[in-house]
Design a protein around this motif. Structure first.
Motif, PDB file in Angstrom:
ATOM      1  N   ALA A  32       0.829  -1.212   0.000  1.00 42.43           N
ATOM      2  CA  ALA A  32       0.000   0.000   0.000  1.00 42.43           C
ATOM      3  C   ALA A  32       0.861   1.260   0.000  1.00 42.43           C
ATOM      4  CB  ALA A  32      -0.975   0.012   1.174  1.00 42.43           C
ATOM      5  N   ASN A  33       2.039   1.166  -0.607  1.00 41.10           N
ATOM      6  CA  ASN A  33       2.951   2.300  -0.741  1.00 41.10           C
ATOM      7  C   ASN A  33       3.374   2.439  -2.206  1.00 41.10           C
ATOM      8  OD1 ASN A  33       3.316   3.205   2.039  1.00 41.10           O
ATOM      9  ND2 ASN A  33       4.327   1.230   2.374  1.00 41.10           N
ATOM     10  N   MET A  80       0.122  10.126  -5.912  1.00 44.87           N
ATOM     11  CA  MET A  80      -0.593   9.507  -4.793  1.00 44.87           C
ATOM     12  C   MET A  80      -1.999  10.087  -4.658  1.00 44.87           C
ATOM     13  SD  MET A  80       1.108   7.111  -3.300  1.00 44.87           S
ATOM     14  CE  MET A  80       0.346   7.025  -1.671  1.00 44.87           C
ATOM     15  N   SER A  81      -2.115  11.404  -4.818  1.00 45.16           N
ATOM     16  CA  SER A  81      -3.427  12.048  -4.714  1.00 45.16           C
ATOM     17  C   SER A  81      -4.361  11.593  -5.830  1.00 45.16           C
ATOM     18  CB  SER A  81      -3.266  13.572  -4.758  1.00 45.16           C
ATOM     19  OG  SER A  81      -2.539  14.038  -3.642  1.00 45.16           O
ATOM     20  N   LEU A  82      -3.822  11.477  -7.037  1.00 44.23           N
ATOM     21  CA  LEU A  82      -4.632  11.012  -8.160  1.00 44.23           C
ATOM     22  C   LEU A  82      -5.119   9.584  -7.921  1.00 44.23           C
ATOM     23  CD1 LEU A  82      -2.491  12.344 -11.157  1.00 44.23           C
ATOM     24  CD2 LEU A  82      -4.707  13.217 -10.410  1.00 44.23           C
ATOM     25  N   ALA A  83      -4.219   8.728  -7.437  1.00 48.83           N
ATOM     26  CA  ALA A  83      -4.584   7.333  -7.188  1.00 48.83           C
ATOM     27  C   ALA A  83      -5.683   7.236  -6.132  1.00 48.83           C
ATOM     28  CB  ALA A  83      -3.354   6.539  -6.757  1.00 48.83           C
ATOM     29  N   LYS A  84      -5.563   8.028  -5.087  1.00 43.40           N
ATOM     30  CA  LYS A  84      -6.588   8.014  -4.039  1.00 43.40           C
ATOM     31  C   LYS A  84      -7.922   8.519  -4.575  1.00 43.40           C
ATOM     32  CE  LYS A  84      -7.508   9.519   0.698  1.00 43.40           C
ATOM     33  NZ  LYS A  84      -6.976  10.252   1.879  1.00 43.40           N
ATOM     34  N   ALA A  85      -7.863   9.541  -5.434  1.00 41.66           N
ATOM     35  CA  ALA A  85      -9.092  10.130  -5.958  1.00 41.66           C
ATOM     36  C   ALA A  85      -9.861   9.176  -6.863  1.00 41.66           C
ATOM     37  CB  ALA A  85      -8.766  11.418  -6.713  1.00 41.66           C
TER      38      ALA A  85
END
Length: 227
Positions: A72-73, A137-142
Motif C-alpha cells: 500500500a505504498n 498519490m493524490s490522483l490514485a486516491k481520488a
C-alpha cells in the motif's frame, strides 16, 4: 486539482487514467483493481506497453505493481531495467523487449483498503520529483472509489455481484441497513458508506452480502477499522 475534480475529469474523458497522463510526466498508465486473492481487473490501459507490463506482473506475481499493492505504498523506479533486474529478475527478463525506462506504481486506497494500483511508465526514463510523487498519490486516491465501482459493475467477481442488477429483496434490505449503520459509525454520507462496504468486501475476498450481514449482526464495526 481536488479529488472530485479528478473524478469528473476522468469520467468526462471516459477513463480513469486520463488525469495521470495530463498531470504527470509519464508515457503511459494502467489502472487495475485487485483483490486479496490476486484477481485482477484492468480498468483502463493507455497503450499496449503498459497493458503488457500489468499482465506480466500478474502472471509472474512480482514487480513494482504487485509490491505497491501488498505494501500500500508507491514504488518509484527511475532506472527500471537495473532496479527490476536486482529486485524482480523474472519480471526484468519479461519486460526486456519493451521500451520502458522508468516505472512508478501508486496504490489505489479507499478507507483502510488498498483495492488496486495505477501503474505508470516513462520512456526513455527519468525520475519524479517529490511534488509529482505526491500528485500521483493524490490522483490514485481520488480514482480508487470510481475504479472499484467500475470493477464491481463489469467484473464477474462472484455470483452475487453478477446478479447485482436484480438482487433479492432481503439482500437489498440488508445492504441498505448495513449502509445506514456504517454511515452512523463513520459519520459519512450514504454514498461513502456503501463504497466503504464494497471496498472492505473486495479487499478481503468476501461478498458484499456477507459483509453487510456481519455489520447488521454487529460482528463488524467500521469505526474500529484502521484508517
Amino acid at each position: 486539482m481536488s479529488g472530485k475534480a479528478v473524478e469528473a475529469t476522468a469520467e468526462s474523458a471516459g477513463n480513469l487514467a486520463a488525469p495521470f497522463l495530463d498531470l504527470l510526466p509519464i508515457s503511459g498508465v494502467a489502472v487495475s483493481v485487485i483483490d486479496r486473492s490476486g484477481r485482477q481487473s484492468i480498468i483502463h490501459a493507455s497503450d499496449d506497453t503498459v497493458e503488457q507490463l500489468a499482465e506480466i506482473q500478474f502472471d509472474l506475481g512480482e514487480g513494482p505493481m504487485v509490491s505497491s499493492f501488498w505494501s500500500a505504498n508507491p514504488e518509484i523506479i527511475p532506472d527500471a531495467p537495473l532496479t527490476c533486474r536486482q529486485r524482480w529478475p523474472a519480471f526484468a527478463d519479461a519486460m526486456a523487449s519493451l521500451d520502458v525506462g522508468s516505472l512508478f506504481a501508486f496504490p489505489l486506497i479507499t478507507g483502510a483498503a488498498c483495492v488496486g494500483v495505477a501503474l505508470t511508465y516513462r520512456w526513455p526514463g527519468g525520475s519524479l520529483n517529490e511534488a509529482a510523487i505526491e500528485r500521483g498519490m493524490s490522483l490514485a486516491k481520488a480514482i480508487a472509489g470510481p475504479a472499484l465501482e467500475r470493477a464491481l459493475t463489469f467484473a464477474d467477481m462472484d455470483e452475487s455481484m453478477a446478479q447485482a442488477d436484480a438482487p433479492p429483496l432481503e439482500m437489498r434490505r440488508q445492504i441498505h441497513q448495513a449502509t445506514g449503520m456504517i454511515l452512523a459509525q463513520l459519520d459519512s454520507t450514504a454514498t461513502e458508506a456503501l463504497l466503504r462496504l464494497q471496498a472492505y468486501a473486495f479487499a478481503n475476498g468476501r461478498t458484499v452480502r456477507d459483509v453487510a450481514s456481519a455489520v447488521v449482526l454487529r460482528e463488524l464495526d467500521f469505526s474500529l477499522l484502521p484508517e
